[in-house]
Design a protein around this motif. Structure first.
Motif, PDB file in Angstrom:
ATOM      1  N   ASP A 124       0.837  -1.201   0.000  1.00 45.16           N
ATOM      2  CA  ASP A 124       0.000   0.000   0.000  1.00 45.16           C
ATOM      3  C   ASP A 124       0.873   1.252   0.000  1.00 45.16           C
ATOM      4  O   ASP A 124       0.591   2.208  -0.727  1.00 45.16           O
ATOM      5  CB  ASP A 124      -0.941   0.002   1.206  1.00 45.16           C
ATOM      6  CG  ASP A 124      -1.925   1.153   1.149  1.00 45.16           C
ATOM      7  OD1 ASP A 124      -2.649   1.268   0.136  1.00 45.16           O
ATOM      8  OD2 ASP A 124      -1.971   1.950   2.110  1.00 45.16           O
ATOM      9  N   ASN A 125       1.939   1.254   0.803  1.00 40.30           N
ATOM     10  CA  ASN A 125       2.864   2.396   0.820  1.00 40.30           C
ATOM     11  C   ASN A 125       3.460   2.626  -0.564  1.00 40.30           C
ATOM     12  O   ASN A 125       3.540   3.759  -1.038  1.00 40.30           O
ATOM     13  CB  ASN A 125       3.990   2.173   1.826  1.00 40.30           C
ATOM     14  CG  ASN A 125       3.523   2.272   3.252  1.00 40.30           C
ATOM     15  OD1 ASN A 125       2.488   2.855   3.542  1.00 40.30           O
ATOM     16  ND2 ASN A 125       4.288   1.678   4.152  1.00 40.30           N
ATOM     17  N   ALA A 126       3.885   1.551  -1.215  1.00 37.46           N
ATOM     18  CA  ALA A 126       4.479   1.671  -2.554  1.00 37.46           C
ATOM     19  C   ALA A 126       3.470   2.234  -3.540  1.00 37.46           C
ATOM     20  O   ALA A 126       3.810   3.081  -4.375  1.00 37.46           O
ATOM     21  CB  ALA A 126       4.999   0.314  -3.020  1.00 37.46           C
ATOM     22  N   LYS A 127       2.226   1.787  -3.440  1.00 41.35           N
ATOM     23  CA  LYS A 127       1.183   2.273  -4.340  1.00 41.35           C
ATOM     24  C   LYS A 127       0.928   3.764  -4.110  1.00 41.35           C
ATOM     25  O   LYS A 127       0.854   4.542  -5.062  1.00 41.35           O
ATOM     26  CB  LYS A 127      -0.101   1.474  -4.122  1.00 41.35           C
ATOM     27  CG  LYS A 127      -1.228   1.852  -5.037  1.00 41.35           C
ATOM     28  CD  LYS A 127      -2.454   0.987  -4.767  1.00 41.35           C
ATOM     29  CE  LYS A 127      -3.622   1.421  -5.621  1.00 41.35           C
ATOM     30  NZ  LYS A 127      -4.831   0.660  -5.315  1.00 41.35           N
ATOM     31  N   VAL A 128       0.798   4.170  -2.866  1.00 42.53           N
ATOM     32  CA  VAL A 128       0.545   5.579  -2.538  1.00 42.53           C
ATOM     33  C   VAL A 128       1.709   6.445  -2.990  1.00 42.53           C
ATOM     34  O   VAL A 128       1.524   7.497  -3.603  1.00 42.53           O
ATOM     35  CB  VAL A 128       0.296   5.755  -1.019  1.00 42.53           C
ATOM     36  CG1 VAL A 128       0.330   7.221  -0.623  1.00 42.53           C
ATOM     37  CG2 VAL A 128      -1.035   5.138  -0.618  1.00 42.53           C
ATOM     38  N   LEU A 129       2.920   6.007  -2.709  1.00 40.73           N
ATOM     39  CA  LEU A 129       4.094   6.825  -3.001  1.00 40.73           C
ATOM     40  C   LEU A 129       4.506   6.789  -4.473  1.00 40.73           C
ATOM     41  O   LEU A 129       5.258   7.662  -4.918  1.00 40.73           O
ATOM     42  CB  LEU A 129       5.260   6.408  -2.110  1.00 40.73           C
ATOM     43  CG  LEU A 129       5.060   6.742  -0.626  1.00 40.73           C
ATOM     44  CD1 LEU A 129       6.171   6.127   0.209  1.00 40.73           C
ATOM     45  CD2 LEU A 129       4.988   8.244  -0.405  1.00 40.73           C
ATOM     46  N   SER A 130       4.008   5.824  -5.237  1.00 41.52           N
ATOM     47  CA  SER A 130       4.394   5.758  -6.651  1.00 41.52           C
ATOM     48  C   SER A 130       3.995   7.033  -7.398  1.00 41.52           C
ATOM     49  O   SER A 130       4.731   7.512  -8.261  1.00 41.52           O
ATOM     50  CB  SER A 130       3.799   4.528  -7.326  1.00 41.52           C
ATOM     51  OG  SER A 130       2.394   4.625  -7.409  1.00 41.52           O
ATOM     52  N   THR A 131       2.855   7.600  -7.059  1.00 45.74           N
ATOM     53  CA  THR A 131       2.423   8.856  -7.674  1.00 45.74           C
ATOM     54  C   THR A 131       3.408   9.966  -7.352  1.00 45.74           C
ATOM     55  O   THR A 131       3.781  10.760  -8.223  1.00 45.74           O
ATOM     56  CB  THR A 131       1.014   9.249  -7.176  1.00 45.74           C
ATOM     57  OG1 THR A 131       0.115   8.185  -7.452  1.00 45.74           O
ATOM     58  CG2 THR A 131       0.533  10.520  -7.839  1.00 45.74           C
ATOM     59  N   ALA A 132       3.842  10.018  -6.095  1.00 45.38           N
ATOM     60  CA  ALA A 132       4.812  11.044  -5.689  1.00 45.38           C
ATOM     61  C   ALA A 132       6.117  10.857  -6.440  1.00 45.38           C
ATOM     62  O   ALA A 132       6.706  11.834  -6.931  1.00 45.38           O
ATOM     63  CB  ALA A 132       5.053  10.974  -4.178  1.00 45.38           C
ATOM     64  N   TYR A 133       6.582   9.623  -6.547  1.00 47.30           N
ATOM     65  CA  TYR A 133       7.845   9.360  -7.237  1.00 47.30           C
ATOM     66  C   TYR A 133       7.780   9.796  -8.694  1.00 47.30           C
ATOM     67  O   TYR A 133       8.727  10.381  -9.218  1.00 47.30           O
ATOM     68  CB  TYR A 133       8.212   7.879  -7.156  1.00 47.30           C
ATOM     69  CG  TYR A 133       8.419   7.351  -5.754  1.00 47.30           C
ATOM     70  CD1 TYR A 133       8.862   8.169  -4.717  1.00 47.30           C
ATOM     71  CD2 TYR A 133       8.180   6.016  -5.458  1.00 47.30           C
ATOM     72  CE1 TYR A 133       9.046   7.676  -3.435  1.00 47.30           C
ATOM     73  CE2 TYR A 133       8.368   5.515  -4.175  1.00 47.30           C
ATOM     74  CZ  TYR A 133       8.802   6.348  -3.175  1.00 47.30           C
ATOM     75  OH  TYR A 133       8.990   5.855  -1.917  1.00 47.30           O
ATOM     76  N   GLU A 134       6.655   9.510  -9.351  1.00 43.40           N
ATOM     77  CA  GLU A 134       6.496   9.896 -10.754  1.00 43.40           C
ATOM     78  C   GLU A 134       6.538  11.416 -10.919  1.00 43.40           C
ATOM     79  O   GLU A 134       7.203  11.924 -11.825  1.00 43.40           O
ATOM     80  CB  GLU A 134       5.176   9.347 -11.301  1.00 43.40           C
ATOM     81  CG  GLU A 134       5.161   7.847 -11.474  1.00 43.40           C
ATOM     82  CD  GLU A 134       3.777   7.307 -11.842  1.00 43.40           C
ATOM     83  OE1 GLU A 134       2.908   8.105 -12.235  1.00 43.40           O
ATOM     84  OE2 GLU A 134       3.586   6.083 -11.716  1.00 43.40           O
ATOM     85  N   LEU A 135       5.835  12.136 -10.040  1.00 43.99           N
ATOM     86  CA  LEU A 135       5.826  13.598 -10.106  1.00 43.99           C
ATOM     87  C   LEU A 135       7.215  14.183  -9.866  1.00 43.99           C
ATOM     88  O   LEU A 135       7.647  15.101 -10.568  1.00 43.99           O
ATOM     89  CB  LEU A 135       4.854  14.175  -9.079  1.00 43.99           C
ATOM     90  CG  LEU A 135       3.380  14.057  -9.399  1.00 43.99           C
ATOM     91  CD1 LEU A 135       2.542  14.421  -8.183  1.00 43.99           C
ATOM     92  CD2 LEU A 135       3.030  14.961 -10.566  1.00 43.99           C
ATOM     93  N   LEU A 136       7.911  13.648  -8.884  1.00 42.33           N
ATOM     94  CA  LEU A 136       9.239  14.168  -8.544  1.00 42.33           C
ATOM     95  C   LEU A 136      10.244  13.861  -9.639  1.00 42.33           C
ATOM     96  O   LEU A 136      11.108  14.683  -9.947  1.00 42.33           O
ATOM     97  CB  LEU A 136       9.692  13.609  -7.207  1.00 42.33           C
ATOM     98  CG  LEU A 136       8.891  14.151  -6.020  1.00 42.33           C
ATOM     99  CD1 LEU A 136       9.033  13.239  -4.819  1.00 42.33           C
ATOM    100  CD2 LEU A 136       9.329  15.561  -5.685  1.00 42.33           C
ATOM    101  N   LEU A 137      10.137  12.696 -10.240  1.00 43.88           N
ATOM    102  CA  LEU A 137      11.029  12.335 -11.336  1.00 43.88           C
ATOM    103  C   LEU A 137      10.797  13.254 -12.532  1.00 43.88           C
ATOM    104  O   LEU A 137      11.749  13.781 -13.117  1.00 43.88           O
ATOM    105  CB  LEU A 137      10.805  10.873 -11.739  1.00 43.88           C
ATOM    106  CG  LEU A 137      11.732  10.305 -12.796  1.00 43.88           C
ATOM    107  CD1 LEU A 137      13.182  10.327 -12.317  1.00 43.88           C
ATOM    108  CD2 LEU A 137      11.324   8.882 -13.142  1.00 43.88           C
TER     109      LEU A 137
END
Length: 140
Positions: free
Chosen positions: A62-75
């Motif tokens: 669940d953490n990975a799913k939630v944070l994947s959006t953040a990672y994509e935006l930051l990248l």
């Protein structure tokens, strides 16, 4: 001015907008790194052998799913970042974390995933804004 920026992130639409705002702010202010803070509500404690469910694995997924959006935006924004994941009451954990690790500004969404809960029990963003010693930018 804003060398240390913390973004409280729960994956909600306002949190995504807050992260987008923080990345733009970071670029303008020359911020070296953004800290993404994700707080899981207190987990349920179920007897794992009875249900044959690996709760730690489910929480990690669940953490990975939630944070994947953040990672994509930051990248996409080409902004350096770190992440920190905590467990507990979100407002208490954010406030405690900022007391121990001072930031120049906190950027967070106006409400999170638990909109109904926040409406009746008090907003996380409201509690944080009134409890920390740095500016808090609340984004819709």
């Amino acid at each position: 001015m804003y060398n240390k920026v913390l973004v409280a992130f729960d994956g909600s639409k306002p949190a995504v907008h807050a992260l987008q705002h923080a990345t733009e702010l970071a670029k303008i202010a020359g911020t070296k790194k953004i800290m993404i803070l994700h707080v899981n509500d207190e987990p349920m404690h179920l007897p794992e052998p009875v249900y044959k469910v690996n709760l730690d694995q489910l929480i990690d997924e669940d953490n990975a799913k939630v944070l994947s959006t953040a990672y994509e935006l930051l990248l996409a924004a080409d902004v350096s970042y770190e992440t920190q994941i905590l467990e507990g009451d979100p407002s208490e954990e954010i406030i405690s974390y900022v007391e121990e690790n001072p930031y120049d500004v906190i950027v967070m969404g106006s409400n999170g995933k638990e909109f109904i809960k926040e409406t009746f029990l008090g907003s996380v963003s409201h509690a944080v804004a009134h409890s920390v010693g740095c500016p808090v930018i609340i984004v819709k």
